[in-house]
Motif scaffolding. Structure first.
Motif, PDB file in Angstrom:
ATOM      1  N   CYS A  45       4.886   1.146  13.489  1.00  0.00           N
ATOM      2  CA  CYS A  45       3.490   0.663  14.100  1.00  0.00           C
ATOM      3  C   CYS A  45       2.969  -0.455  13.407  1.00  0.00           C
ATOM      4  N   VAL A  46       2.255  -1.258  13.876  1.00  0.00           N
ATOM      5  CA  VAL A  46       1.433  -2.322  12.892  1.00  0.00           C
ATOM      6  C   VAL A  46      -0.092  -2.045  13.255  1.00  0.00           C
ATOM      7  N   THR A  47      -0.650  -2.490  12.388  1.00  0.00           N
ATOM      8  CA  THR A  47      -2.251  -2.561  12.727  1.00  0.00           C
ATOM      9  C   THR A  47      -2.615  -3.506  13.542  1.00  0.00           C
ATOM     10  N   ALA A  48      -3.398  -3.093  14.650  1.00  0.00           N
ATOM     11  CA  ALA A  48      -3.824  -4.095  15.550  1.00  0.00           C
ATOM     12  C   ALA A  48      -5.470  -4.156  15.302  1.00  0.00           C
ATOM     13  N   HIS A  49      -6.215  -3.294  14.934  1.00  0.00           N
ATOM     14  CA  HIS A  49      -7.496  -3.295  14.653  1.00  0.00           C
ATOM     15  C   HIS A  49      -7.581  -2.328  13.455  1.00  0.00           C
ATOM     16  N   LEU A  50      -8.346  -2.778  12.501  1.00  0.00           N
ATOM     17  CA  LEU A  50      -8.737  -2.058  11.317  1.00  0.00           C
ATOM     18  C   LEU A  50     -10.143  -1.868  11.259  1.00  0.00           C
ATOM     19  N   GLY A  68       0.781  -1.123  -0.038  1.00  0.00           N
ATOM     20  CA  GLY A  68      -0.291   0.013   0.000  1.00  0.00           C
ATOM     21  C   GLY A  68       0.808   1.445   0.140  1.00  0.00           C
ATOM     22  N   CYS A  69       1.842   1.309   0.942  1.00  0.00           N
ATOM     23  CA  CYS A  69       2.501   2.479   1.099  1.00  0.00           C
ATOM     24  C   CYS A  69       4.015   2.434   0.630  1.00  0.00           C
ATOM     25  N   GLY A  70       4.557   1.569   0.241  1.00  0.00           N
ATOM     26  CA  GLY A  70       5.808   1.166   0.152  1.00  0.00           C
ATOM     27  C   GLY A  70       6.424   1.798  -1.263  1.00  0.00           C
ATOM     28  N   ARG A  84      11.060  -7.858  17.649  1.00  0.00           N
ATOM     29  CA  ARG A  84      10.272  -8.816  18.243  1.00  0.00           C
ATOM     30  C   ARG A  84       9.033  -9.118  17.487  1.00  0.00           C
ATOM     31  N   PHE A  85       8.615  -8.055  16.674  1.00  0.00           N
ATOM     32  CA  PHE A  85       7.231  -8.362  16.048  1.00  0.00           C
ATOM     33  C   PHE A  85       7.721  -9.649  14.931  1.00  0.00           C
ATOM     34  N   MET A  86       8.740  -9.351  14.393  1.00  0.00           N
ATOM     35  CA  MET A  86       9.371 -10.643  13.358  1.00  0.00           C
ATOM     36  C   MET A  86       9.267 -11.907  14.192  1.00  0.00           C
ATOM     37  N   GLY A 100       0.450   5.138  25.630  1.00  0.00           N
ATOM     38  CA  GLY A 100       1.573   4.429  25.381  1.00  0.00           C
ATOM     39  C   GLY A 100       1.761   4.062  24.092  1.00  0.00           C
ATOM     40  N   ARG A 101       1.985   2.665  23.915  1.00  0.00           N
ATOM     41  CA  ARG A 101       2.258   2.050  22.620  1.00  0.00           C
ATOM     42  C   ARG A 101       0.806   2.248  21.652  1.00  0.00           C
ATOM     43  N   LYS A 102      -0.253   2.455  21.930  1.00  0.00           N
ATOM     44  CA  LYS A 102      -1.555   2.148  21.419  1.00  0.00           C
ATOM     45  C   LYS A 102      -1.991   3.389  20.788  1.00  0.00           C
ATOM     46  N   THR A 103      -2.407   3.593  19.609  1.00  0.00           N
ATOM     47  CA  THR A 103      -2.881   4.891  19.120  1.00  0.00           C
ATOM     48  C   THR A 103      -4.187   4.538  18.374  1.00  0.00           C
ATOM     49  N   CYS A 153      -3.365   5.409   7.967  1.00  0.00           N
ATOM     50  CA  CYS A 153      -3.670   5.531   9.297  1.00  0.00           C
ATOM     51  C   CYS A 153      -2.352   5.152  10.227  1.00  0.00           C
ATOM     52  N   ASN A 154      -1.651   4.071   9.657  1.00  0.00           N
ATOM     53  CA  ASN A 154      -0.460   3.711  10.353  1.00  0.00           C
ATOM     54  C   ASN A 154       0.509   4.745  10.214  1.00  0.00           C
ATOM     55  N   TRP A 155       0.518   5.325   9.216  1.00  0.00           N
ATOM     56  CA  TRP A 155       1.565   6.558   8.779  1.00  0.00           C
ATOM     57  C   TRP A 155       1.152   7.679   9.854  1.00  0.00           C
ATOM     58  N   PHE A 181      -3.595   1.115  16.235  1.00  0.00           N
ATOM     59  CA  PHE A 181      -2.185   0.998  15.758  1.00  0.00           C
ATOM     60  C   PHE A 181      -1.298   0.712  17.058  1.00  0.00           C
ATOM     61  N   VAL A 182      -0.476  -0.237  17.098  1.00  0.00           N
ATOM     62  CA  VAL A 182       0.452  -0.286  18.248  1.00  0.00           C
ATOM     63  C   VAL A 182       1.844  -0.275  17.739  1.00  0.00           C
ATOM     64  N   ARG A 183       2.744   0.507  18.437  1.00  0.00           N
ATOM     65  CA  ARG A 183       4.150   0.760  18.374  1.00  0.00           C
ATOM     66  C   ARG A 183       4.783  -0.653  18.686  1.00  0.00           C
ATOM     67  N   VAL A 184       5.686  -1.108  17.749  1.00  0.00           N
ATOM     68  CA  VAL A 184       6.547  -2.448  17.985  1.00  0.00           C
ATOM     69  C   VAL A 184       7.958  -2.350  17.634  1.00  0.00           C
ATOM     70  N   ASP A 185       8.335  -3.192  18.430  1.00  0.00           N
ATOM     71  CA  ASP A 185       9.885  -3.427  18.198  1.00  0.00           C
ATOM     72  C   ASP A 185      10.110  -4.308  16.828  1.00  0.00           C
TER      73      ASP A 185
HETATM   74  C1  LIG Z   1       1.783  -6.222  18.106  1.00  0.00           C
HETATM   75  C2  LIG Z   1       0.460  -6.677  18.444  1.00  0.00           C
HETATM   76  C3  LIG Z   1      -0.728  -5.713  17.460  1.00  0.00           C
HETATM   77  C4  LIG Z   1       0.106  -6.502  19.933  1.00  0.00           C
HETATM   78  O1  LIG Z   1       0.771  -7.295  20.501  1.00  0.00           O
HETATM   79  P1  LIG Z   1       1.731  -7.120  21.771  1.00  0.00           P
HETATM   80  O2  LIG Z   1       3.074  -6.095  21.128  1.00  0.00           O
HETATM   81  O3  LIG Z   1       2.177  -8.269  22.516  1.00  0.00           O
HETATM   82  O4  LIG Z   1       0.999  -5.845  22.862  1.00  0.00           O
HETATM   83  P2  LIG Z   1      -0.202  -6.018  23.598  1.00  0.00           P
HETATM   84  O5  LIG Z   1      -1.089  -7.401  23.081  1.00  0.00           O
HETATM   85  O6  LIG Z   1       0.217  -5.920  25.098  1.00  0.00           O
HETATM   86  O7  LIG Z   1      -1.116  -5.027  22.999  1.00  0.00           O
HETATM   87  C5  LIG Z   1      -0.705  -3.433  23.142  1.00  0.00           C
HETATM   88  C6  LIG Z   1      -1.831  -2.342  23.551  1.00  0.00           C
HETATM   89  O8  LIG Z   1      -2.811  -2.359  22.431  1.00  0.00           O
HETATM   90  C7  LIG Z   1      -3.931  -3.173  22.604  1.00  0.00           C
HETATM   91  N1  LIG Z   1      -4.347  -3.923  21.344  1.00  0.00           N
HETATM   92  C8  LIG Z   1      -3.844  -4.994  20.833  1.00  0.00           C
HETATM   93  N2  LIG Z   1      -4.576  -5.595  19.877  1.00  0.00           N
HETATM   94  C9  LIG Z   1      -5.603  -4.948  19.772  1.00  0.00           C
HETATM   95  C10 LIG Z   1      -6.758  -4.980  19.061  1.00  0.00           C
HETATM   96  N3  LIG Z   1      -6.969  -5.716  17.965  1.00  0.00           N
HETATM   97  N4  LIG Z   1      -7.638  -3.799  19.155  1.00  0.00           N
HETATM   98  C11 LIG Z   1      -7.635  -3.166  20.085  1.00  0.00           C
HETATM   99  N5  LIG Z   1      -6.428  -2.895  21.041  1.00  0.00           N
HETATM  100  C12 LIG Z   1      -5.460  -3.541  20.780  1.00  0.00           C
HETATM  101  C13 LIG Z   1      -3.734  -4.084  24.014  1.00  0.00           C
HETATM  102  O9  LIG Z   1      -4.873  -4.033  24.626  1.00  0.00           O
HETATM  103  C14 LIG Z   1      -2.807  -3.008  24.539  1.00  0.00           C
HETATM  104  O10 LIG Z   1      -3.351  -1.960  25.154  1.00  0.00           O
HETATM  105  P3  LIG Z   1      -3.093  -1.633  26.614  1.00  0.00           P
HETATM  106  O11 LIG Z   1      -1.651  -1.108  26.750  1.00  0.00           O
HETATM  107  O12 LIG Z   1      -3.518  -2.769  27.445  1.00  0.00           O
HETATM  108  O13 LIG Z   1      -3.942  -0.359  26.921  1.00  0.00           O
HETATM  109  C15 LIG Z   1       0.221  -8.017  17.946  1.00  0.00           C
HETATM  110  O14 LIG Z   1      -1.358  -8.449  18.243  1.00  0.00           O
HETATM  111  C16 LIG Z   1       0.536  -8.320  16.696  1.00  0.00           C
HETATM  112  O15 LIG Z   1       1.737  -8.371  16.335  1.00  0.00           O
HETATM  113  N6  LIG Z   1      -0.301  -8.181  15.723  1.00  0.00           N
HETATM  114  C17 LIG Z   1      -0.383  -8.582  14.206  1.00  0.00           C
HETATM  115  C18 LIG Z   1       0.019  -7.076  13.719  1.00  0.00           C
HETATM  116  C19 LIG Z   1      -0.098  -7.397  12.232  1.00  0.00           C
HETATM  117  O16 LIG Z   1       0.350  -8.407  11.532  1.00  0.00           O
HETATM  118  N7  LIG Z   1      -0.761  -6.207  11.261  1.00  0.00           N
HETATM  119  C20 LIG Z   1      -0.817  -6.169  10.138  1.00  0.00           C
HETATM  120  C21 LIG Z   1       0.402  -6.123   9.463  1.00  0.00           C
HETATM  121  S1  LIG Z   1       1.053  -4.292   9.893  1.00  0.00           S
HETATM  122  C22 LIG Z   1       0.617  -3.425   8.383  1.00  0.00           C
HETATM  123  O17 LIG Z   1       0.775  -4.202   7.357  1.00  0.00           O
HETATM  124  C23 LIG Z   1       0.429  -2.167   8.348  1.00  0.00           C
HETATM  125  C24 LIG Z   1       1.515  -1.416   8.024  1.00  0.00           C
HETATM  126  C25 LIG Z   1       1.117  -0.386   6.898  1.00  0.00           C
HETATM  127  C26 LIG Z   1       2.251   0.734   6.715  1.00  0.00           C
HETATM  128  C27 LIG Z   1       3.674   0.621   6.998  1.00  0.00           C
HETATM  129  C28 LIG Z   1       3.503  -0.545   8.138  1.00  0.00           C
HETATM  130  C29 LIG Z   1       2.761  -1.302   8.433  1.00  0.00           C
END
Ligand SMILES: CC(C)(COP(=O)(O)OP(=O)(O)OC[C@H]1O[C@@H](n2cnc3c(N)ncnc32)[C@H](O)[C@@H]1OP(=O)(O)O)[C@@H](O)C(=O)NCCC(=O)NCCSC(=O)Cc1ccccc1
Length: 164
Positions: A95-100, A19-21, A155-157, A125-128, A71-73, A148-152
């Protein structure tokens, strides 16, 4: 006033995201920029003809891709600014998308340049949380509400499902 540089060009010019690369050979290569209002981040995109989802209407999956990347940007730009740093300064912020979340309010016409207008609604914190409007011909046709959640990146990989 000259247009602000695109966040993608400043912060991650080698990115291969579809999408954005900037480095993706055939991707959408969207460009997101701070609006002069200092609140919103704006991108413009003219959908290519292959992204029709219905006669003369834009495929909803394309809108999801646009909203996701833009939105991630917006979230990453917010983090850089909160730290008083320019996008592209080191260490990089990811940051990565946690919820779209996306509501499709009305059909989006093909042949119109779309405007994406996003802003951060809340950060903990890490959540936006980022809100986004998709605007076609002056009308809001879809509205995003995503997290969107800020990641290392290392660790994400590591957390990737087995097989990759
Ligand atoms: C990293 C994370 C999202 C979170 O895990 P962890 O690091 O272990 O952290 P943790 O679980 O502790 O959560 C932290 C805080 O976040 C909250 N929260 C979490 N989830 C949700 C939710 N669903 N909904 C709402 N909130 C949620 C959670 O409650 C907590 O909140 P709190 O601090 O208690 O208030 C993990 O589930 C993951 O890797 N998912 C796959 C992501 C993926 O593959 N995405 C697609 C590829 S990216 C891409 O392509 C986009 C791109 C475009 C352009 C450029 C670049 C990129």
């Amino acid at each position: 006033m000259p247009a602000a540089s695109a966040l993608q060009d400043l912060a991650h010019p080698d990115n291969i995201c579809y999408g954005c690369g900037r480095a993706h050979p055939s991707g959408l290569r969207i460009k997101s920029r701070w609006d002069p209002d200092g609140v919103h981040v704006i991108a413009h995109h003219l959908p290519r003809p292959e992204f029709a989802g219905w006669t003369n209407r834009v495929y909803g999956g394309l809108l999801a891709m646009l909203v996701d990347c833009h939105c991630n940007w917006t979230a990453m730009a917010h983090h850089y600014r909160a730290e008083g740093r320019e996008p592209g300064s080191l260490p990089p912020i990811h940051c990565v998308t946690a919820h779209l979340g996306l509501d499709y309010l009305k059909p989006t016409p093909m042949g119109q340049e779309l405007m994406l207008r996003a802003r951060v609604e809340g950060e903990t914190g890490r959540k936006t949380r980022v809100l986004c409007e998709v605007i076609a011909a002056g009308e809001v046709t879809a509205r995003g509400d995503s997290v969107f959640v800020r990641v290392d990146p290392a660790r994400f990989m590591e957390n990737t499902a087995s097989g990759a």
